[in-house]
Design an enzyme around this catalytic site. Sequence first.
Site, PDB file in Angstrom:
ATOM      1  CE  LYS A  34      -3.811  -0.044   0.213  1.00  0.00           C
ATOM      2  NZ  LYS A  34      -4.837  -0.187  -0.896  1.00  0.00           N
ATOM      3  CB  ALA A  35       2.471   3.254   1.641  1.00  0.00           C
TER       4      ALA A  35
ATOM      5  CG  PHE B 199      12.413   4.131   8.637  1.00  0.00           C
ATOM      6  CD1 PHE B 199      13.918   3.920   8.570  1.00  0.00           C
ATOM      7  CD2 PHE B 199      11.845   4.918   9.276  1.00  0.00           C
ATOM      8  CE1 PHE B 199      14.699   4.848   9.307  1.00  0.00           C
ATOM      9  CE2 PHE B 199      12.690   6.148   9.897  1.00  0.00           C
ATOM     10  CZ  PHE B 199      13.942   6.219   9.712  1.00  0.00           C
ATOM     11  N   GLY B 200      10.890   1.282   5.059  1.00  0.00           N
ATOM     12  CA  GLY B 200      10.374   0.121   4.614  1.00  0.00           C
ATOM     13  C   GLY B 200       9.271   0.108   3.890  1.00  0.00           C
ATOM     14  CB  CYS B 201       7.103  -1.713   1.687  1.00  0.00           C
ATOM     15  SG  CYS B 201       7.479  -3.273   1.940  1.00  0.00           S
ATOM     16  CB  VAL B 202       2.563   0.282   4.718  1.00  0.00           C
ATOM     17  CG1 VAL B 202       1.336  -0.414   5.469  1.00  0.00           C
ATOM     18  CG2 VAL B 202       3.498   0.927   5.754  1.00  0.00           C
TER      19      VAL B 202
ATOM     20  CE  LYS C  99       6.771   2.101   8.901  1.00  0.00           C
ATOM     21  NZ  LYS C  99       6.962   3.438   9.851  1.00  0.00           N
TER      22      LYS C  99
ATOM     23  CG  ASP D  85       8.879  12.264   9.906  1.00  0.00           C
ATOM     24  OD1 ASP D  85       8.801  13.214   9.394  1.00  0.00           O
ATOM     25  OD2 ASP D  85       8.912  11.035   9.169  1.00  0.00           O
TER      26      ASP D  85
END
Length: 514
Positions: free
Chosen positions: A199-200, A204-207, A220, A323
Amino acid sequence: MGAATKLAFAVFLISCSSAGSILGRSETKECIYYNANWEKDKTNSNGTEICYGDNDKRKHCFATWKNISGSIEIVKQGCWLDDINCYNKSKCTEKKDSPDVFFCCCEGNYCNEKFYHSPEMEVTQPTSNPVTTKPPLFNTLLYSLVPIMVVAVIVLFSFWMYRHHKLAYPPVLVPTQDPGPPPPSPLLGLKPLQLLEVKARGRFGCVWKAQLLNETVAVKIFPVQDKLSWQNEYEIYSLPGMKHENILYFIGAEKRGTNLDTDLWLITAFHEKGSLTDYLKANVVSWNELCLIAETMARGLSHLHEDIPGLKDGHKPAVAHRDIKSKNVLLKNNLTACIADFGLALKFEAGKSAGDTHGQVGTRRYMAPEVLEGAINFQRDAFLRIDMYAFGLVLWELASRCTASDGPVDEYMLPFEEEVGQHPSLEDMQEVVVHKKKRPILRECWQKHAGMAMLCETIEECWDHDAEARLSAGCVEERIIQMQKLTNIITTEDIVTVVTMVTNVDFPPKESSL
């Protein structure tokens, strides 16, 4: 050498031996590894595992197994992160009477090779590891030395507790008593978790969107080199009092794979609408929708910033997000917001400073002037004010897509996109924000709507160049509530005025048809 001296010397040797064994238990470097679901998880089925962790964190071994009609089935064995329930345990022992899945943890290399169930104290292990019978001499020595060793252990344990307090280990996170999923544990791996689609992707990585039993969840996935971010986010989610309707719902954490192929997973609630950025790109918002999103977003950040003692599950410290941006605000189906992504978050505990924390972190576009200048006061309030600057920019993004005013609604743009484009450098942001002191444009037509005019004033007080003049998240929440009440009153008065004007008109009498 007199008899008394010999006895004292013997006690000293025994004490040293006991100390060595107790202190040595925290030096867990390797554990027995086993995964019954190795084919599905694409890992090794068994072997050994090297335990990685920070120097100030203790490492343990764990084992989980089932007892099905007297037949022992091992589920998982491996390394386990800092857990007070595992401290100074040389044997891996389950103390519950009859759980569905047995779990134990211990300290010491390969201490999870054998594991026990305390009510019967039966050794339950693979048939390849038979129980070794202790020689009679060993039992004799053990029973004769127990009284002396107990005294030595008490003394050493008292000393260890003193050192433990003095060195200020991070507080152990106990499970919250709020309703919701249990804290992260290896037992989460027993539930089938199927990744569905990406999805994103982020820093720091992907979801992933995933399926956990009958529930849709978000996973995540961090690469192993971003372990510090994964660990920080896990620790923040696990703090007391972090279960809140406007903070992303945390389900668990897992480590998948071994060695260089390891992935670190965080499992949370899934929200189909995605981030506020994604939503504003595709949709405009009404005044009531803006107020709902802004109010719940402020409520979540206010809770995050708040220091709350006396909760049932412990003391919740103040936390700075570091953030804040529209990409890290997720929208639920009813358009209420929740704060997400705590990889850079910082907690503030009484008597502890921020230390060597690097101040210039976050997304450049949302960095406050003091962050861009590298002139941060490393105190709690300074970090919370940095969050509020970024929060003001997110409020501007909402305002830019609101239909409340009479003017046209522009296409969605990120803050400062007109000035620096989509990929600004640090120098670009320093020039615009610090030297020229520019902020995103507040349209004139917004001032013609009573609520939008108050929102513009609130935004300006959030992104004030003077950090100490910025509003708090709690104050913003109260203002948005007042804004909505004010606009509702004005709307009601307008309706009453129109109705009064209509009813006071003198209509000519109707002519008779006769």
